[in-house]
Design a protein around this motif. Structure first.
Motif, PDB file in Angstrom:
ATOM      1  N   GLY A  83       0.573  -1.293  -0.069  1.00 51.75           N
ATOM      2  CA  GLY A  83       0.057  -0.005  -0.066  1.00 51.75           C
ATOM      3  C   GLY A  83       0.894   1.404  -0.050  1.00 51.75           C
ATOM      4  O   GLY A  83       0.233   2.415   0.073  1.00 51.75           O
ATOM      5  N   THR A  84       2.042   1.221  -0.014  1.00 52.67           N
ATOM      6  CA  THR A  84       2.982   2.375  -0.122  1.00 52.67           C
ATOM      7  C   THR A  84       3.727   2.333  -1.500  1.00 52.67           C
ATOM      8  O   THR A  84       4.173   1.354  -1.925  1.00 52.67           O
ATOM      9  N   LEU A  85       3.813   3.552  -2.139  1.00 51.16           N
ATOM     10  CA  LEU A  85       4.475   3.700  -3.157  1.00 51.16           C
ATOM     11  C   LEU A  85       5.666   4.877  -3.009  1.00 51.16           C
ATOM     12  O   LEU A  85       5.435   5.421  -1.890  1.00 51.16           O
ATOM     13  N   TYR A  86       6.461   4.820  -3.885  1.00 53.49           N
ATOM     14  CA  TYR A  86       7.851   5.717  -3.726  1.00 53.49           C
ATOM     15  C   TYR A  86       7.934   6.599  -4.976  1.00 53.49           C
ATOM     16  O   TYR A  86       7.794   6.072  -6.042  1.00 53.49           O
ATOM     17  N   GLY A  87       8.376   7.940  -4.583  1.00 51.17           N
ATOM     18  CA  GLY A  87       8.782   8.625  -5.571  1.00 51.17           C
ATOM     19  C   GLY A  87       9.881   9.623  -5.487  1.00 51.17           C
ATOM     20  O   GLY A  87      10.274   9.750  -4.263  1.00 51.17           O
ATOM     21  N   GLY A  88      10.723  10.020  -6.445  1.00 49.70           N
ATOM     22  CA  GLY A  88      11.729  10.741  -6.065  1.00 49.70           C
ATOM     23  C   GLY A  88      11.548  12.439  -6.135  1.00 49.70           C
ATOM     24  O   GLY A  88      10.151  12.876  -6.431  1.00 49.70           O
ATOM     25  N   ILE A  89      12.216  13.325  -5.975  1.00 54.06           N
ATOM     26  CA  ILE A  89      12.099  14.614  -5.680  1.00 54.06           C
ATOM     27  C   ILE A  89      12.932  15.555  -6.794  1.00 54.06           C
ATOM     28  O   ILE A  89      13.362  16.587  -6.540  1.00 54.06           O
ATOM     29  N   GLU A  90      12.978  14.614  -8.260  1.00 55.00           N
ATOM     30  CA  GLU A  90      14.321  15.364  -8.898  1.00 55.00           C
ATOM     31  C   GLU A  90      13.565  16.652  -9.292  1.00 55.00           C
ATOM     32  O   GLU A  90      14.302  17.653  -9.794  1.00 55.00           O
ATOM     33  N   VAL A  91      12.229  16.739  -9.488  1.00 59.18           N
ATOM     34  CA  VAL A  91      11.555  17.917 -10.229  1.00 59.18           C
ATOM     35  C   VAL A  91      12.002  19.183  -9.168  1.00 59.18           C
ATOM     36  O   VAL A  91      12.336  20.165  -9.680  1.00 59.18           O
ATOM     37  N   TYR A  92      11.776  19.069  -8.082  1.00 59.41           N
ATOM     38  CA  TYR A  92      11.764  20.106  -7.207  1.00 59.41           C
ATOM     39  C   TYR A  92      13.475  20.493  -6.834  1.00 59.41           C
ATOM     40  O   TYR A  92      13.957  21.839  -6.796  1.00 59.41           O
ATOM     41  N   ARG A  93      14.191  19.452  -6.967  1.00 57.84           N
ATOM     42  CA  ARG A  93      15.615  19.783  -7.047  1.00 57.84           C
ATOM     43  C   ARG A  93      16.025  20.305  -8.189  1.00 57.84           C
ATOM     44  O   ARG A  93      17.021  21.475  -8.192  1.00 57.84           O
ATOM     45  N   TYR A  94      15.686  20.451  -9.510  1.00 61.89           N
ATOM     46  CA  TYR A  94      15.842  21.113 -10.687  1.00 61.89           C
ATOM     47  C   TYR A  94      15.500  22.607 -10.473  1.00 61.89           C
ATOM     48  O   TYR A  94      16.344  23.289 -10.741  1.00 61.89           O
ATOM     49  N   PHE A  95      14.361  22.782 -10.056  1.00 58.33           N
ATOM     50  CA  PHE A  95      13.918  24.299  -9.940  1.00 58.33           C
ATOM     51  C   PHE A  95      14.803  24.903  -8.779  1.00 58.33           C
ATOM     52  O   PHE A  95      15.021  26.266  -8.866  1.00 58.33           O
ATOM     53  N   LYS A  96      15.085  24.174  -7.697  1.00 58.48           N
ATOM     54  CA  LYS A  96      15.967  24.799  -6.707  1.00 58.48           C
ATOM     55  C   LYS A  96      17.386  25.163  -7.144  1.00 58.48           C
ATOM     56  O   LYS A  96      17.831  26.057  -6.918  1.00 58.48           O
ATOM     57  N   ARG A  97      17.924  24.101  -7.913  1.00 54.96           N
ATOM     58  CA  ARG A  97      19.367  24.321  -8.277  1.00 54.96           C
ATOM     59  C   ARG A  97      19.422  25.200  -9.471  1.00 54.96           C
ATOM     60  O   ARG A  97      20.336  26.239  -9.833  1.00 54.96           O
TER      61      ARG A  97
END
Length: 426
Positions: A170-184
């Motif tokens: 019942g648990t899925l996993y996802g990365g935070i690459e989108v938010y890292r991109y706009f931050k950097r």
């Protein structure tokens, strides 16, 4: 008239000299000079919520792309000489309609596979899985493609897919690459997330909020009523807070109304980041009353920008759909049909479902001639351990008047980050 199956044709041809009682023999017209039997088609089904409450064309793009691919394929001889016959079904965006489509395609039409499924409510997924019908390249709007065997979403999945629960228990996993991109790359530090008070929209928004906070953003959640959204109030709050980014879990119509409210209120942001469903060439008309916000539109995804005409695979897609308003979902539907075709070709001359699924489950990631970031379905028995990072890439584009969607950050296979995989329960 029913087309004779190849096995019946050969059997009857052998028996004609000995008996006149072959009930499935070819009609007399087949023996006339210049006529030949037609090869039995390979039937594939395409389910789309074409008339859903979200909008008339919100879910039609993948099917359009898939049909365009099959048209090209058939013009080139089909699958080993067999044409692909596409059977469409509009489920109306409801679970009842989806179950009806699944019953019709599986029980009445006897489709070999489903391709580019795009359903607001994929209620028929358990039935598809139990029937062992491969569903290839569907859009993961819900959790079906991370839950059931025989279902293969367009972006791949490492979940066990045992039919019991989405992901790992019942648990899925996802990365935070989108938010890292706009931050950097853009120096962003704060973000608003706008969603409807509707289950799928709200769930997606929660996932965005979790990722933004994990990356250290100051986050402002904004939710509007699905039936009567007050985007003016949202715009006023955005202006008062001065957020850098605006993310959304909205359809195209909602996005356009939000942008109009932002322009009217004088809201200026570094980027108005939308989702792949809204990555299309209707921007000039959809956002005609919001020029400021329109030129702040950014989008991220896992497939190559459909406007990158210099790429050979994209150019072929664009040529096949010449004259249509193009979208990213069309390109992903095209890639889904290509994926099915490559899997089927690996099986010729004996096309079987188990053989197709062996191709889908192979360890080598699939890229659809570079149109997709590498995707696979090799299951991981255990979820990512806490704090574990994974190299994840993304495709990024920005709208610019006069130029359309312009790819940002270089090639998507090199716009990559080592980021943690965050758990979330859908």
């Amino acid at each position: 008239m029913r087309r004779p199956r190849r096995a019946e044709t050969l059997l009857c041809a052998a028996l004609l000299t000995a008996s006149a009682a072959c009930g499935s023999r070819l009609p007399e017209s087949a023996f006339r000079e210049g006529t030949r039997p037609v090869a039995e088609p390979v039937k594939v089904g395409i389910i789309a919520s074409a008339t859903s409450p979200v909008g008339g064309d919100a879910f039609t793009g993948p099917g359009e792309g898939a049909r365009a691919w099959f048209d090209v394929l058939n013009a080139r001889g089909g699958l080993g000489g067999r044409p692909v016959e596409v059977v469409d079904c509009d489920d109306g965006g409801s679970g009842i309609g989806n179950n009806a489509c699944v019953r019709r395609l599986l029980d009445e039409e006897k489709v070999f596979a489903l391709v580019a499924t795009t359903s607001l409510s994929y209620a028929g997924a358990p039935r598809v899985s139990r029937a062992g019908v491969p569903d290839i390249g569907g859009q993961p709007i819900g959790t079906a493609y991370d839950t059931y065997p025989h279902l293969y979403g367009i972006y791949g999945s490492q979940a066990p897919r045992d039919g019991k629960a989405p992901g790992w228990g019942g648990t899925l996993y996802g990365g935070i690459e989108v938010y890292r991109y706009f931050k950097r790359e853009q120096g962003a530090r704060s973000a608003a997330v706008v969603s409807y008070n509707q289950a799928a929209s709200a769930g997606y928004a929660r996932q965005i909020i979790q990722g933004l906070r994990a990356e250290g953003y100051e986050v402002v959640p904004e939710q509007v009523d699905f039936a009567l959204p007050n985007f003016r109030a949202v715009a006023a709050d955005l202006k008062a807070r001065g957020t850098d980014l605006v993310f959304d879990a909205l359809d195209t119509h909602g996005n356009a109304r939000l942008c109009e409210a932002m322009d009217a209120a004088g809201v200026r942001v570094t980027a108005k980041v939308t989702n792949v469903q809204n990555w299309d060439d209707r921007v000039p008309s959809d956002f005609k009353d919001a020029p400021g916000c329109r030129n702040s539109l950014w989008v991220t995804g896992s497939s190559r920008n459909h406007a990158d005409a210099a790429d050979p695979a994209v150019a072929e897609f664009r040529a096949a759909l010449a004259g249509k308003v193009l979208s990213q979902w069309q390109l992903e539907g095209w890639a889904a049909a290509m994926w099915f075709t490559d899997a089927a070709r690996s099986c010729l001359p004996e096309l079987t479902r188990p053989c197709v699924e062996r191709f889908m489950g192979r360890p080598e990631p699939y890229t659809a001639r570079g149109l997709l970031l590498p995707a696979s379905f090799v299951p991981s028995p255990a979820p990512p351990p806490p704090g574990a990072e994974r190299r994840t890439c993304l495709s990024v584009a920005r709208w610019q008047d006069g130029m359309g969607w312009v790819t940002q950050g270089g090639d998507m296979t090199r716009t990559c980050f080592e980021v943690p995989q965050l758990p979330h329960r859908p």
